[in-house]
Design a protein around this motif. Structure first.
Motif, PDB file in Angstrom:
ATOM      1  N   GLN A  58      15.542  20.751 132.176  1.00 41.80           N
ATOM      2  CA  GLN A  58      15.879  21.839 131.263  1.00 41.80           C
ATOM      3  C   GLN A  58      16.423  21.300 129.940  1.00 41.80           C
ATOM      4  N   LEU A  59      17.201  20.240 130.016  1.00 46.00           N
ATOM      5  CA  LEU A  59      17.724  19.642 128.789  1.00 46.00           C
ATOM      6  C   LEU A  59      16.588  19.082 127.940  1.00 46.00           C
ATOM      7  N   ALA A  60      15.599  18.468 128.573  1.00 45.25           N
ATOM      8  CA  ALA A  60      14.449  17.939 127.835  1.00 45.25           C
ATOM      9  C   ALA A  60      13.694  19.063 127.122  1.00 45.25           C
ATOM     10  N   THR A  61      13.574  20.220 127.776  1.00 47.63           N
ATOM     11  CA  THR A  61      12.920  21.365 127.136  1.00 47.63           C
ATOM     12  C   THR A  61      13.706  21.818 125.908  1.00 47.63           C
ATOM     13  N   TRP A  62      15.029  21.863 126.035  1.00 48.79           N
ATOM     14  CA  TRP A  62      15.861  22.274 124.897  1.00 48.79           C
ATOM     15  C   TRP A  62      15.783  21.256 123.758  1.00 48.79           C
ATOM     16  N   VAL A  63      15.836  19.965 124.090  1.00 51.87           N
ATOM     17  CA  VAL A  63      15.735  18.926 123.060  1.00 51.87           C
ATOM     18  C   VAL A  63      14.376  19.013 122.358  1.00 51.87           C
ATOM     19  N   SER A  64      13.313  19.261 123.108  1.00 48.46           N
ATOM     20  CA  SER A  64      11.984  19.404 122.509  1.00 48.46           C
ATOM     21  C   SER A  64      11.963  20.549 121.512  1.00 48.46           C
ATOM     22  N   GLY A  65      12.633  21.654 121.874  1.00 47.44           N
ATOM     23  CA  GLY A  65      12.707  22.787 120.952  1.00 47.44           C
ATOM     24  C   GLY A  65      13.442  22.440 119.670  1.00 47.44           C
ATOM     25  N   GLN A  66      14.540  21.689 119.780  1.00 48.24           N
ATOM     26  CA  GLN A  66      15.277  21.278 118.586  1.00 48.24           C
ATOM     27  C   GLN A  66      14.438  20.353 117.703  1.00 48.24           C
ATOM     28  N   LEU A  67      13.702  19.441 118.317  1.00 48.59           N
ATOM     29  CA  LEU A  67      12.836  18.541 117.545  1.00 48.59           C
ATOM     30  C   LEU A  67      11.734  19.316 116.839  1.00 48.59           C
TER      31      LEU A  67
END
Length: 403
Positions: free
Chosen positions: A168-177
């Motif tokens: 889930q954190l990877a999904t959120w980081v991808s969104g920020q990028l």
């Protein structure tokens, strides 16, 4: 009277102090606005995520990944956290840094498959019996359906909770990028429009200016020379290579050159009034954003007017705003065209001009145009621009972020 018992007194005093400390901690927590421990944890998580997101939106680089990694590790509660791009390890945060040379191999497996990979002791060989990096989860970072990197969380033992949280954190980081990439694309588009605007000196203006200069070559050589120098300075400023912003003072100097050349053509028919507050001269405005409005007023407002026409340029300080107004008393637009525009909500013959925050519009010949830039007390002021027209449909202001 009974004898004083010292051990009992110490126990009672200690219990009293513990109770007072507990009450003080409770009052302090309530004073901070947290009704429960869950509220405090939620707040800390959101605050940590906000701090990490600011760095992630700046791009997946060694510097920004390093600044974000510490916050991301706190969000997961992991022993260590690693971020990699498609070629190398960008940062390692936390314990067990002697495992960092193994991180590129862990990342490569995810970059190849695009799936989450769970690591065990065999993937993290270590001779240190006290090392708390014994398991891990590696998840892909996906932007526009492309795996551009990985994020890996390491802990003392594997768990399903760590795997789900890391994914889930990877999904959120991808969104920020991805948000950061959209911001950079918008900035690049705006800069391209500004560069295009710099190169778009009106051919009619060049022809008319050279014609006016030529008319003075025989009759008034000194005037012809002065006009030629003004024309050279105007074109040099318009074609310069520099930043996307300039000061209002520089923009007004260039407008003055433009108007000197136009006055050589129109003569006494063109009058100019300039009212500028000294405190707004340092305001940062988009390069060549104001001059097109002045040209618009001359070409569409005054060129076809009989008799004397006046262009008034006003710059006033409104506290946290600096308002720049360009107004003419020209012929205006066809009333029927204006009425149709009001009924449909579409400005007639709209000329679009890029600004610091996007697009603003001005309507030729409507008699008035206004540009407004937001102010900042700590640095040069910049922001959004708004163009409106007296007697014409008003264009809503463009939303912005103060820079």
């Amino acid at each position: 009277m009974q004898d004083f018992h010292l051990p009992t007194a110490i126990v009672v005093a200690g219990a009293f102090l513990v109770l007072q400390a507990a009450l003080w901690l409770r009052r302090r927590r309530e004073a901070r606005g947290f009704l429960s421990e869950a509220d405090r944890i939620t707040y800390e998580t959101l605050r940590t995520g906000s701090q990490a997101g600011r760095h992630l939106r700046s791009g997946l680089t060694t510097e920004h990944a390093g600044r974000a990694a510490r916050h991301l590790r706190l969000m997961l509660g992991a022993s260590a956290l690693a971020i990699s791009d498609g070629q190398q390890l960008l940062t390692w945060s936390g314990h067990g840094e002697h495992h960092s040379p193994q991180a590129p191999d862990h990342s490569r497996r995810v970059l190849t498959s695009g799936d989450v990979v769970v690591l065990d002791r065999d993937d993290l060989p270590c001779r240190d019996p006290e090392c708390d990096v014994r398991a891990g989860v590696v998840a892909p970072l996906v932007v526009e359906d492309r795996v551009i990197g990985t994020i890996a969380a390491y802990a003392a033992r594997p768990s399903a909770g760590l795997a789900r949280a890391t994914e889930q954190l990877a999904t959120w980081v991808s969104g920020q990028l991805e948000l950061g990439e959209l911001d950079r694309e918008r900035t690049r588009a705006m800069e391209a429009e500004l560069r295009s605007l710099r190169a778009q000196i009106s051919p009619h203006f060049i022809y008319n200016s050279l014609g006016a200069i030529a008319s003075f070559v025989r009759t008034d050589p000194d005037r012809a020379r002065e006009l030629l120098l003004e024309f050279a300075d105007f074109t040099r400023y318009a074609l310069r290579r520099g930043g996307a912003f300039t000061t209002l003072a520089d923009e007004l100097r260039n407008i003055e050159r433009y108007l000197v050349l136009e006055q050589a053509r129109f003569g006494e028919r063109l009058q100019v009034h300039l009212l500028v507050a000294p405190e707004v001269l340092t305001v940062a405005v988009p390069f060549l954003a104001v001059q097109p409005l002045v040209e618009n007023a001359v070409r569409h407002g005054l060129a076809h007017k009989e008799g004397v026409g006046t262009v008034t340029i006003t710059a006033t300080d409104l506290g946290d705003l600096a308002e720049i107004t360009i107004e003419d008393d020209g012929v205006g637009s066809d009333p029927d065209l204006v009425q149709r525009a009001r009924s449909t909500g579409t400005p007639p013959r709209t000329a679009r001009t890029p600004t610091a925050s996007g697009w603003a519009t001005s309507t030729p010949g409507c008699g008035r145009s206004t540009a407004t830039t937001t102010a900042s007390s700590s640095r040069p002021r910049r922001g959004w621009a708004r163009r409106s027209s007296s007697g014409c449909p008003s264009t809503p202001p463009v939303s912005t972020r103060a820079g």
